[in-house]
Scaffold this motif. Structure first.
Motif, PDB file in Angstrom:
ATOM      1  N   PHE A   1      -2.804  -5.547  -2.881  1.00 24.03           N
ATOM      2  CA  PHE A   1      -2.608  -4.160  -2.459  1.00 24.03           C
ATOM      3  C   PHE A   1      -2.472  -3.183  -3.620  1.00 24.03           C
TER       4      PHE A   1
ATOM      5  N   GLY B   1      -6.477  -1.418  -2.463  1.00 27.87           N
ATOM      6  CA  GLY B   1      -6.258  -2.625  -1.662  1.00 27.87           C
ATOM      7  C   GLY B   1      -7.558  -3.382  -1.454  1.00 27.87           C
TER       8      GLY B   1
ATOM      9  N   LYS C   1      -3.480   0.397   4.177  1.00 27.41           N
ATOM     10  CA  LYS C   1      -4.287  -0.267   3.155  1.00 27.41           C
ATOM     11  C   LYS C   1      -4.875  -1.572   3.669  1.00 27.41           C
TER      12      LYS C   1
ATOM     13  N   PRO D   1       9.134  -1.816   5.171  1.00 24.25           N
ATOM     14  CA  PRO D   1       7.816  -2.285   5.651  1.00 24.25           C
ATOM     15  C   PRO D   1       7.441  -3.606   5.000  1.00 24.25           C
TER      16      PRO D   1
ATOM     17  N   LEU E   1       4.352  -4.564   4.602  1.00 27.95           N
ATOM     18  CA  LEU E   1       3.159  -4.281   3.810  1.00 27.95           C
ATOM     19  C   LEU E   1       2.652  -2.895   4.167  1.00 27.95           C
ATOM     20  N   ASP E   2       1.666  -2.439   3.414  1.00 31.44           N
ATOM     21  CA  ASP E   2       1.038  -1.146   3.672  1.00 31.44           C
ATOM     22  C   ASP E   2      -0.044  -1.377   4.728  1.00 31.44           C
ATOM     23  N   GLN E   3       0.266  -1.031   5.975  1.00 30.55           N
ATOM     24  CA  GLN E   3      -0.654  -1.343   7.070  1.00 30.55           C
ATOM     25  C   GLN E   3      -1.959  -0.573   6.976  1.00 30.55           C
TER      26      GLN E   3
ATOM     27  N   HIS F   1       4.354  -2.323  14.181  1.00 31.73           N
ATOM     28  CA  HIS F   1       4.934  -2.082  12.859  1.00 31.73           C
ATOM     29  C   HIS F   1       5.465  -3.409  12.320  1.00 31.73           C
TER      30      HIS F   1
END
Length: 782
Positions: A144, A148, A100, A94, A96-98, A81
């Motif tokens: 993103f 993305g 995506k 977070p 970033l959007d993992q 994470h």
């Protein structure tokens, strides 16, 4: 010097790519227990690739995005994470959007990427607002918005493939092409040549330390990104090193400049400053310097790269640098005028053995605003900081005093006159290898301890010096990572507390810290001891000594928490007690401790290893002093062979990997720092004879395996061949393993070499029978 017949056969085996081990006639299989594949699988459970994933929330080092935000990787049973913390309030979100990112990377690479295992190594915001994300050495520009989208950065901006050094404003990067220095515009890829007179073996910014030869450019940008400090490196008179690859047909010859200890000519550098917009080269008005560092054995050896002994003034008008003599005994602090190239010598430090400016990074600083310099010295037997006046070169006062070392200066704030540093041995009663964090005034006074826990502290500071993230642990207490105020050390927020419950569920146990007396009977030595998880105190266990003799580091990787240290616990699982002991001559302690065997590298801490193991044998009845083995890699390989030759009745089995057995056959800077310059006496003897393993190979009694990679460009394989030649001439039995086409590390052959080492000690030290050809996991060994 060599036996022509014996050596030609051995070299033929090397070139043909044979993995060979000799066998002794009439050597019957040992009578003992027979180990199964399940026994080896139990040992493999404690290899780092199996233990590390079972440690949750071990954050360790973080990455600052700006003065108030940092990002980090937080791993648990559900995966990786990526998070960021706002240091002003401790809020976590977070990074970033993992999901995506994984989808976008899968599309960009054509290969599946898992959202819970992204393996991001760098993250920053690009000039155009997109995220610049590095994965496995490739930079991707990612947007993103919507679903993305990521694109390989190299396909967006067409440039050469040479690695570049980014300017402070992040708009340019400098690189080497055809022995000359160039710059490329990061946004457009436009390239501009800065120098024109670079030629082979006399090129600009070249990274060749003999044992290291890369395409990286070694230089320092000025703070305003308009000037570059670098050098033209003269290797035209240096000797060459040769290796050949193993393949069907004609082998490929590898040749590069590699001066040896004692050579008449070594690498020299001519210092220059380059005006980037004007494409003007200013050569400093001084004689060439030896290719040396005040920190280690290369002019670029700090963790962050760059040119360690060069510091720009904030206004870019002047440049401070340190020149180091060939033997590392003489340091000269100088200041250059960036426009004219005029050079002024400010002060010197001369030492009887060797000078070092710190651990991990140089500790001196240039403070032109107050016409001062901060200097590191071990003149009182400990590493302390001193303040010099640049006007007359005289010492103003000591900044730190007393016992214990300043190991690494992390930041100096010239305005508040505050220095933040890591240090060891400065707190009474605390393990002298535990790094702690301190601040002190440039004007002296009592340092303030900012990390009070008696543990090993890893610290990462914000650029403005307001905060630091501190991850602290011991061998048996997993890391706690906190955000702290850099003024008084109080905890602002808890980042993470490591959880090892999944690791403990496997039966894992931490190593035991041990303290024994050194050869002098007075000095405390520290080390670690690994016992089988199925340990039975009623049994007698053979002991294996893992050794790295220094002088630049020791046998113990860390006294902080580690789920695995090398394969020590795995080897212990097979029925051994494994010890790693930091003997005299290794760093982090006093200067006199480090100097214990200066000029006598054949010492290799072995008197301390022997007395330490004997003490442990007296202390613990389950240690069998009649069955002592030893192994190590590189300097440890050298020390292992030395142990088998110098203490043949004590060490019964040795496994020596890639050893620098003869430092006249190794890169010049290494031995000339620790052994001194080569002196040949009238009778032909030299001051290097005491470190040459081939001279004592005839003393071998026990079982010795010699291992080397055939294209080792750090420690050339001829080091081991010299020992083999001596053993043959002495009619001694020995074993050997030559691994084709690998360098100093064994890469994909590492699992094989590791398993063979396990088999070797199981067979010849424990008297047991290993399973046949157990297959260790193929893993990206780093």
């Amino acid at each position: 010097m060599h036996s022509k017949i014996g050596m030609s056969r051995l070299y033929g085996a090397l070139v043909c790519g044979l993995l060979a081990a000799t066998s002794y006639a009439g050597n019957a299989a040992a009578q003992g227990r027979t180990l199964t594949a399940q026994d080896y699988a139990q040992a493999e459970r404690y290899m780092v690739y199996n233990t590390r994933p079972l440690v949750d929330h071990d954050v360790g080092k973080v990455h600052w995005l700006d003065d108030a935000h940092f990002w980090y990787l937080d791993h648990d049973a559900s995966g990786d994470h990526y998070k960021q913390m706002d240091a002003s309030n401790g809020n976590v979100s977070p990074l970033l959007d993992q999901a995506k990112l994984a989808a976008a990377l899968s599309k960009a690479t054509g290969k599946p990427v898992k959202a819970d295992k992204l393996e991001i190594t760098d993250f920053r915001v690009a000039a155009d607002g997109r995220d610049d994300i590095e994965v496995h050495g490739t930079h991707y520009l990612c947007d993103f918005k919507g679903a993305g989208h990521c694109v390989d950065k190299s396909t967006v901006v067409k440039t050469g493939k040479e690695p570049g050094v980014l300017s402070p404003d992040r708009k340019q990067e400098a690189f080497i092409r055809d022995w000359n220095l160039w710059v490329r515009d990061v946004a457009t890829g436009k390239e501009t040549q800065l120098t024109t007179d670079g030629v082979e073996n006399f090129g600009y910014a070249t990274d060749n330390a003999g044992w290291k030869h890369t395409d990286n450019a070694i230089l320092e940008w000025s703070p305003d990104s308009k000037q570059i400090a670098t050098f033209q490196q003269d290797q035209r008179k240096d000797g060459d090193m040769y290796l050949v690859t193993t393949k069907l047909g004609h082998p490929e010859l590898q040749s590069w400049k590699y001066p040896l200890a004692g050579d008449k000519n070594v690498t020299m550098i001519e210092r220059v400053i380059i005006d980037v917009p004007g494409h003007k080269v200013v050569r400093l008005k001084m004689e060439p310097d030896e290719h040396r560092s005040s920190l280690c054995d290369d002019i670029s050896c700090g963790e962050d790269g760059g040119w360690d002994d060069v510091k720009w003034a904030p206004d870019g008008n002047t440049l401070a640098f340190v020149s180091t003599s060939r033997d590392h005994k003489h340091e000269t602090f100088r200041i250059a005028d960036a426009k004219t190239g005029e050079v002024r010598t400010v002060f010197h430090e001369d030492v009887p053995t060797y000078y070092e400016s710190g651990n991990g990074a140089v500790n001196w600083r240039y403070l032109p605003g107050t016409n001062e310099a901060m200097w590191f010295s071990e003149r009182n037997n400990w590493g302390n900081l001193y303040l010099y006046d640049l006007a007359d070169g005289k010492l103003k006062h000591a900044i730190t005093t007393g016992d214990g070392n300043v190991t690494e200066v992390l930041k100096v704030d010239a305005k508040t006159r505050t220095v933040w540093f890591r240090g060891v041995g400065r707190t009474q009663g605390v393990n002298p290898y535990y790094q702690q964090f301190w601040k002190v005034s440039l004007d002296g006074g009592e340092p303030v301890l900012l990390s009070p826990e008696p543990a090993d502290h890893t610290v990462t500071m914000s650029d403005d010096g307001k905060y630091f993230v501190d991850s602290y642990s011991t061998t048996d207490k997993p890391p706690v990572t906190v955000l702290r105020d850099a003024n008084d050390g109080h905890t602002v927020a808890t980042v993470a507390k490591a959880d090892i419950s999944r690791l403990l569920a496997t039966g894992w146990q931490p190593p035991q810290q041990i303290i024994v007396k050194a050869r002098d009977g007075k000095t405390d030595l520290y080390g670690l001891m690994f016992k089988p998880t199925h340990f039975d105190p009623s049994k007698k266990y053979p002991v294996i000594d893992y050794i790295y003799p220094g002088p630049q580091t020791g046998s113990v990787y860390t006294y902080g928490f580690a789920p695995a240290q090398a394969d020590h616990q795995s080897l212990a699982e097979l029925g051994f007690i494994v010890v790693a002991i930091d003997g005299m001559g290794t760093p982090w302690r006093s200067k006199s401790f480090h100097d214990a065997w200066f000029g006598n590298m054949g010492d290799n801490t072995l008197p301390d290893q022997v007395t330490a193991i004997k003490q442990l044998g007296q202390r613990y009845p389950w240690i069998d002093l009649d069955r002592v083995g030893i192994w190590g890699h590189s300097g440890g390989g050298n020390a292992t062979a030395d142990a088998m030759f110098s203490y043949p009745d004590f060490f019964k089995v040795g496994w020596a990997e890639s050893g620098n057995h003869e430092n006249r056959e190794y890169e010049d800077d290494w031995a000339e720092k620790w052994q001194g310059l080569l002196v040949t006496n009238k009778d032909g003897t030299t001051n290097y004879d005491n470190q040459a393993n081939e001279n004592i190979a005839k003393n071998l009694k026990g079982r010795l395996m010699l291992v080397h990679g055939s294209i080792d460009d750090n420690v050339p394989p001829y080091n081991t061949l010299l020992v083999i030649d001596a053993l043959i001439k002495a009619n001694k039995n020995f074993d050997m393993l030559l691994i084709p086409n690998v360098h100093h590390g064994y890469a994909a052959a590492t699992p094989y070499a590791t398993r063979r080492r396990w088999d070797y000690f199981v067979t010849y030290l424990a008297g047991d029978t290993p399973p046949t050809e157990y297959q260790l996991k193929a893993w990206p060994w780093r």
